[in-house]
Design a protein around this motif. Structure first.
Motif: not given
Ligand SMILES: Nc1ncnc2c1ncn2[C@@H]1O[C@H](COP(=O)(O)OP(=O)(O)O)[C@@H](O)[C@H]1O
Ligand SMILES: [Mg+2]
Lengths: 258, 351
Positions: A96-101, A111-112, A131-150
């Motif tokens: 949810r930190l990716g959705l802070i704004n 969904s992310a 480490g791998g799971e953390q990396q995927r959580v962070q990936l989910a965070r940044i996907l959430a931040q720009v959830w719509r590619p266009l």
């Protein structure tokens, strides 16, 4: 589109990047490769506005040196090589930190998480993951931040990823490659630093080959990945072969059975 | 919507809100206790009975309740809240649960400022303009310098080294105390009396006039702190990642340092050195409902206020009718707690 022109940069007093020009298109997956210490992460930092540089870098036509942080955050998300977190946040809280704004969009977080295959991990503590799971959580965070590619206005979003698969097993490496491919297919842009040449050859539409802070070559993997060029860049004998499906694959010669 | 009906695993916002309600109740109860308990034989209940029955309060009851206990309780609430919130904000800024204004030298900086104002007071520029504000403002400036210095020393490229932070805190505290000692040495008798009075670190000297100054200095940073909450959450990712999600990191850090300095400065100016509230309270709350600063900061204010009132009650009861300085109580309870967190964290503190 992302357009970097004549970018040079220093870390401290040391000149790291020398006059690199590089462009990436939305709708494509672009990769940056090169030996350790070549300046891949440094170049990515320049493109994400974390490092002062000379030259010019524009994203969607906007000079990133002039853009406001909040405006940039709306069109591009960044995944660092590793993201150690302070305090015991749960997985869902991290995403949810990716959705802070993006108030009121909290449902995207689940969904992310589903996107990176971590449904059911919501209540786990981030620090207690591998480490791998953390990396995927962070990936989910940044996907959430720009959830719509266009965006509605036709403005593409961008993912900047520094070695997104470095701590993942092969199944999850392919999963992440599928995620970035889908992001690009939906109209977004992807720029990622990659370690694994074979995975890059399979996944990228464009590669930039760096060595000692200089761009050696860029273009389609099949043209950039040549025996002489790779052997020179990595300072070892490498042999580029082709799979039946035309992907390049690279064999280290000294390790290959003779 | 959907998320309103079924809580998502790992989403602790609702338990944090429930905790807020419980803490409000706790604070009300401790405030009542603070008004009811005291060395004088005055009873809050009989006074209330008198009031509801329309009888005039005796002068003695009026003085005890209104001039002694009420300001003391209010001061405890303000100081406890500001210590706990400064701790939480400082920890968010340093991304570390061991940062406490008392431990890393911020309080010592505030003390130095306050003592400088007491001793050099008259000779300082603006002294007459500031009047009763002189000591709190000087404490704020001292705390501000200490926080800035500490941040410069302990944080490199957005990363705080815990070891450096704690060691720099020791050095800053020692330095500030030495300078404070020097000033005390220079002080004349009247100033020495002022200093001793202030340095006792109790809530005993609370008066309405003292509170009016303190309240403004404390309520200002406390009401500004919630605006930093989501920024501090993002900062937990590190400075670079925080700026990537759109947080203006430089402004956030500047605001956090200002808030910590103002809240700590004001608390130290009115109550001397009261340690460990800033570390115990946020830590307990993170265990109970997670590190989300949107809930942590208001809950810290509530719990900090309640805990300090309870410590004050203890300090009044243990050797009644005499009193222990409240700083001794918080240190005896908080010191072992700090060691406990330090031991659990040893992995990242190792030099
Ligand atoms: N903060 C820094 N200070 C000084 N030198 C640095 C810093 N970060 C990276 N470098 C140097 O810059 C060069 C490129 O580093 P980097 O971009 O991280 O390489 P890589 O291609 O492996 O990602 C290396 O020689 C590294 O030592
Ligand atoms: Mg790198």
């Amino acid at each position: 589109m992302l357009d970097a022109r004549n970018v040079s940069a220093r870390q401290g007093r040391k000149h790291i990047l020398h006059d690199i020009s590089f462009s990436a298109q939305p709708g494509q997956v672009s990769a940056i490769v090169g030996p350790s210490g070549a300046g891949k992460s440094t170049f990515l930092k320049a493109m994400t506005g974390d490092l002062a540089y000379s030259g010019s870098i524009t994203l969607n036509g906007q000079d990133i040196a002039q853009a406001r942080l909040a405006d940039l955050a709306r069109i591009r998300a960044v995944l660092s090589q590793s993201t150690p977190m302070a305090f015991p946040f749960t997985v869902i809280e991290v995403v949810r930190l990716g959705l802070i704004n993006s108030p009121g969009q909290d449902h995207i977080a689940q969904s992310a998480l589903a996107r990176v295959g971590l449904t059911g991990f919501e209540g786990r503590f981030y620090q207690e993951l591998s480490g791998g799971e953390q990396q995927r959580v962070q990936l989910a965070r940044i996907l959430a931040q720009v959830w719509r590619p266009l965006g509605d206005d036709g403005v593409p979003s961008w993912l900047f990823l520094d070695e997104p698969v470095s701590s993942l097993d092969i199944g999850h490496q392919l999963q992440v490659m599928r995620i970035v491919r889908d992001f690009a297919s939906a109209g977004g842009g992807v720029v990622m630093v990659m370690h694994d040449l074979n995975l890059t050859a399979m996944s990228a539409d464009k590669v930039l080959l760096l060595k000692d802070g200089r761009a050696i070559d860029q273009g389609n993997p099949s043209t950039v990945f040549r025996n002489d060029q790779l052997s020179h860049a990595y300072e070892c004998d490498l042999f580029v072969n082709r799979t039946p499906s035309t992907y390049a694959f690279i064999l280290p010669q000294s390790a290959a059975p003779s | 919507m959907f998320s309103m009906d079924r809580p998502i695993a790992g989403d602790r916002s609702r338990s944090a809100l429930r905790l807020t309600c419980a803490l409000v109740v706790l604070l009300v109860l401790t405030c009542i206790a603070g008004l009811a308990v005291g060395a004088a034989g005055t009873s809050l209940w009989s006074a209330l009975g008198d009031l509801t029955a329309g009888r005039e309060l005796s002068l003695r009851d009026k003085v005890v309740l209104w001039e002694i206990r009420a300001p003391r309780v209010l001061m405890g609430v303000l100081v406890g809240a500001s210590l706990a919130v400064s701790g939480a904000v400082l920890q968010g800024l340093f991304r570390n649960p061991l940062a406490d204004p008392g431990i890393v030298g911020v309080s010592a900086g505030a003390s130095l400022g306050a003592v400088a104002a007491i001793v050099l007071g008259a000779s300082l520029p603006f002294a007459t303009v500031l009047g009763t504000w002189l000591v709190p403002v000087a404490a704020f400036l001292g705390a501000w310098c200490a926080t800035l210095l500490l941040y410069r020393i302990a944080t490199r490229a957005g990363r705080t080294s815990v070891a450096t932070m704690l060691l720099a805190g020791i050095a800053l505290t020692a330095l500030a105390m030495a300078l404070t000692g020097l000033l005390v040495y220079m002080a004349d008798d009247a100033q020495l009396r002022d200093f001793t009075f202030w340095n006792m670190g109790t809530l005993a000297g609370a008066t309405w006039s003292k509170i009016s100054v303190a309240a403004l200095l404390i309520l200002l940073p406390l009401s500004a702190a919630p605006f930093l909450a989501s920024g501090l959450n993002g900062l937990a990712l590190g400075e670079a990642a925080a700026s990537h999600i759109g947080i203006p990191v430089q402004r956030l850090k500047f605001g956090a340092i200002l808030i910590v300095a103002a809240a700590t400065g004001a608390a130290v100016a009115v109550s001397g050195g009261i340690g460990f509230v800033g570390i115990v309270v946020p830590h307990l709350l993170r265990l109970a409902s997670g590190p989300d600063h949107r809930f942590l900061l208001p809950n810290a204010a509530l719990l900090g206020a309640s805990l300090l009132l309870m410590a004050d009650l203890l300090s009044r009861m243990i050797i009644a009718p005499a009193e222990l300085p409240i700083g001794i109580i918080t240190a005896i309870l908080g010191g072992p707690f700090f060691l406990f967190i330090l031991l659990r964290q040893r992995g990242i503190v190792d030099l």
